[in-house]
Scaffold this motif. Structure first.
Motif, PDB file in Angstrom:
ATOM      1  N   PRO A  44      29.388   8.529   9.944  1.00 34.92           N
ATOM      2  CA  PRO A  44      29.504   8.342  11.390  1.00 34.92           C
ATOM      3  C   PRO A  44      30.622   7.395  11.810  1.00 34.92           C
ATOM      4  N   LYS A  45      31.108   6.560  10.860  1.00 39.22           N
ATOM      5  CA  LYS A  45      32.176   5.605  11.189  1.00 39.22           C
ATOM      6  C   LYS A  45      33.155   5.530  10.026  1.00 39.22           C
ATOM      7  N   GLY A  46      34.433   5.722  10.350  1.00 36.86           N
ATOM      8  CA  GLY A  46      35.466   5.641   9.329  1.00 36.86           C
ATOM      9  C   GLY A  46      35.784   6.999   8.732  1.00 36.86           C
ATOM     10  N   GLN A  47      36.246   6.973   7.487  1.00 33.30           N
ATOM     11  CA  GLN A  47      36.597   8.196   6.781  1.00 33.30           C
ATOM     12  C   GLN A  47      36.459   7.940   5.288  1.00 33.30           C
ATOM     13  N   VAL A  48      35.828   8.912   4.587  1.00 37.45           N
ATOM     14  CA  VAL A  48      35.509   8.735   3.174  1.00 37.45           C
ATOM     15  C   VAL A  48      35.865  10.006   2.408  1.00 37.45           C
ATOM     16  N   LEU A  49      36.494   9.802   1.242  1.00 37.12           N
ATOM     17  CA  LEU A  49      36.738  10.883   0.290  1.00 37.12           C
ATOM     18  C   LEU A  49      35.585  10.914  -0.698  1.00 37.12           C
ATOM     19  N   PHE A  50      34.898  12.054  -0.789  1.00 39.83           N
ATOM     20  CA  PHE A  50      33.838  12.259  -1.771  1.00 39.83           C
ATOM     21  C   PHE A  50      34.382  13.157  -2.874  1.00 39.83           C
ATOM     22  N   VAL A  51      34.038  12.851  -4.108  1.00 37.83           N
ATOM     23  CA  VAL A  51      34.458  13.659  -5.252  1.00 37.83           C
ATOM     24  C   VAL A  51      33.211  13.993  -6.065  1.00 37.83           C
ATOM     25  N   PHE A  52      33.059  15.286  -6.379  1.00 39.28           N
ATOM     26  CA  PHE A  52      31.910  15.776  -7.138  1.00 39.28           C
ATOM     27  C   PHE A  52      32.409  16.494  -8.387  1.00 39.28           C
ATOM     28  N   LEU A  53      31.688  16.340  -9.486  1.00 42.19           N
ATOM     29  CA  LEU A  53      32.006  17.002 -10.744  1.00 42.19           C
ATOM     30  C   LEU A  53      30.797  17.820 -11.166  1.00 42.19           C
ATOM     31  N   ASP A  54      31.020  19.133 -11.392  1.00 40.15           N
ATOM     32  CA  ASP A  54      29.903  19.990 -11.790  1.00 40.15           C
ATOM     33  C   ASP A  54      29.812  20.105 -13.308  1.00 40.15           C
ATOM     34  N   THR A  55      28.843  20.854 -13.795  1.00 40.26           N
ATOM     35  CA  THR A  55      28.622  20.978 -15.242  1.00 40.26           C
ATOM     36  C   THR A  55      29.660  21.865 -15.914  1.00 40.26           C
ATOM     37  N   TYR A  56      30.520  22.531 -15.133  1.00 43.68           N
ATOM     38  CA  TYR A  56      31.587  23.365 -15.679  1.00 43.68           C
ATOM     39  C   TYR A  56      32.915  22.606 -15.767  1.00 43.68           C
ATOM     40  N   GLY A  57      32.893  21.317 -15.371  1.00 35.93           N
ATOM     41  CA  GLY A  57      34.097  20.499 -15.421  1.00 35.93           C
ATOM     42  C   GLY A  57      35.000  20.635 -14.212  1.00 35.93           C
ATOM     43  N   LEU A  58      34.490  21.241 -13.130  1.00 30.55           N
ATOM     44  CA  LEU A  58      35.281  21.422 -11.916  1.00 30.55           C
ATOM     45  C   LEU A  58      35.005  20.303 -10.914  1.00 30.55           C
ATOM     46  N   PHE A  59      36.067  19.813 -10.293  1.00 29.12           N
ATOM     47  CA  PHE A  59      35.953  18.804  -9.251  1.00 29.12           C
ATOM     48  C   PHE A  59      35.953  19.475  -7.883  1.00 29.12           C
ATOM     49  N   ARG A  60      35.274  18.843  -6.943  1.00 30.07           N
ATOM     50  CA  ARG A  60      35.349  19.240  -5.530  1.00 30.07           C
ATOM     51  C   ARG A  60      35.570  17.975  -4.726  1.00 30.07           C
ATOM     52  N   GLU A  61      36.549  18.028  -3.841  1.00 30.87           N
ATOM     53  CA  GLU A  61      36.859  16.908  -2.956  1.00 30.87           C
ATOM     54  C   GLU A  61      36.512  17.295  -1.529  1.00 30.87           C
ATOM     55  N   GLU A  62      35.897  16.378  -0.825  1.00 28.69           N
ATOM     56  CA  GLU A  62      35.573  16.579   0.594  1.00 28.69           C
ATOM     57  C   GLU A  62      35.827  15.270   1.323  1.00 28.69           C
ATOM     58  N   ILE A  63      36.443  15.367   2.487  1.00 30.42           N
ATOM     59  CA  ILE A  63      36.641  14.197   3.336  1.00 30.42           C
ATOM     60  C   ILE A  63      35.734  14.342   4.548  1.00 30.42           C
ATOM     61  N   LEU A  64      34.902  13.331   4.772  1.00 30.30           N
ATOM     62  CA  LEU A  64      34.037  13.273   5.947  1.00 30.30           C
ATOM     63  C   LEU A  64      34.407  12.054   6.762  1.00 30.30           C
ATOM     64  N   GLY A  65      34.220  12.161   8.071  1.00 22.59           N
ATOM     65  CA  GLY A  65      34.492  11.013   8.915  1.00 22.59           C
ATOM     66  C   GLY A  65      34.455  11.367  10.375  1.00 22.59           C
ATOM     67  N   GLU A  66      34.935  10.428  11.163  1.00 25.14           N
ATOM     68  CA  GLU A  66      34.887  10.564  12.612  1.00 25.14           C
ATOM     69  C   GLU A  66      35.632  11.799  13.106  1.00 25.14           C
ATOM     70  N   ASN A  67      36.714  12.196  12.431  1.00 21.91           N
ATOM     71  CA  ASN A  67      37.505  13.344  12.872  1.00 21.91           C
ATOM     72  C   ASN A  67      37.053  14.655  12.253  1.00 21.91           C
ATOM     73  N   ASN A  68      36.174  14.617  11.288  1.00 20.55           N
ATOM     74  CA  ASN A  68      35.608  15.821  10.689  1.00 20.55           C
ATOM     75  C   ASN A  68      34.122  15.554  10.460  1.00 20.55           C
TER      76      ASN A  68
END
Length: 141
Positions: A66-90
């Motif tokens: 709800p305030k600011g902006q954060v990069l989240f990074v997730f790693l699955d069991t297949y070795g793949l990364f996923r990046e998502e940015i959440l924040g006030e503008n998204n």
């Protein structure tokens, strides 16, 4: 348990314009991604700081910023990364099932706030942790 990056679901959240400050929707018990209420908690993250790595074996996360902006990074069991940015503008909510290694970085000019609505109460016995250098990821944006 095998988990795939595709198991993480991103839901757009509604922002309601109101004089004096907008209202940001979070989650309703009728929303997709809601299983049951365990607890709600806030995490604060400063600009350019990284908190990584954790993996929950039982907890489903519903992450919002709800305030600011954060990069989240997730790693699955297949070795793949996923990046998502959440924040006030998204203004989105990420629903993350158990089984992912994840971390996050503050990328706003000020401190950011993360809200997690989880399906269970936090339990140190159901979460695993690794040091940041144990998973190779370039946190530089």
């Amino acid at each position: 348990m095998k988990v795939s990056i595709k198991d993480i679901i991103k839901y757009p959240l509604r922002v309601i314009p109101v004089d004096g400050g907008n209202v940001m929707h979070g989650i309703k018990n009728s929303d997709n991604g809601f299983i049951k209420f365990g607890e709600a908690y806030f995490s604060y993250i400063q600009k350019n700081r990284v908190k990584a790595w954790k993996k929950h074996s039982l907890m489903q996360l519903n992450l919002m910023v709800p305030k600011g902006q954060v990069l989240f990074v997730f790693l699955d069991t297949y070795g793949l990364f996923r990046e998502e940015i959440l924040g006030e503008n998204n203004n989105d909510r990420l629903t993350v099932p158990p089984g992912f290694w994840f971390g996050f970085k503050g990328i706003h000019s000020e401190e950011s706030i993360i809200l997690n609505i989880s399906n269970i109460i936090h339990d140190d016995n159901e979460v695993k942790k690794k040091k940041i250098e144990e998973i190779k990821y370039n946190w530089m944006l």
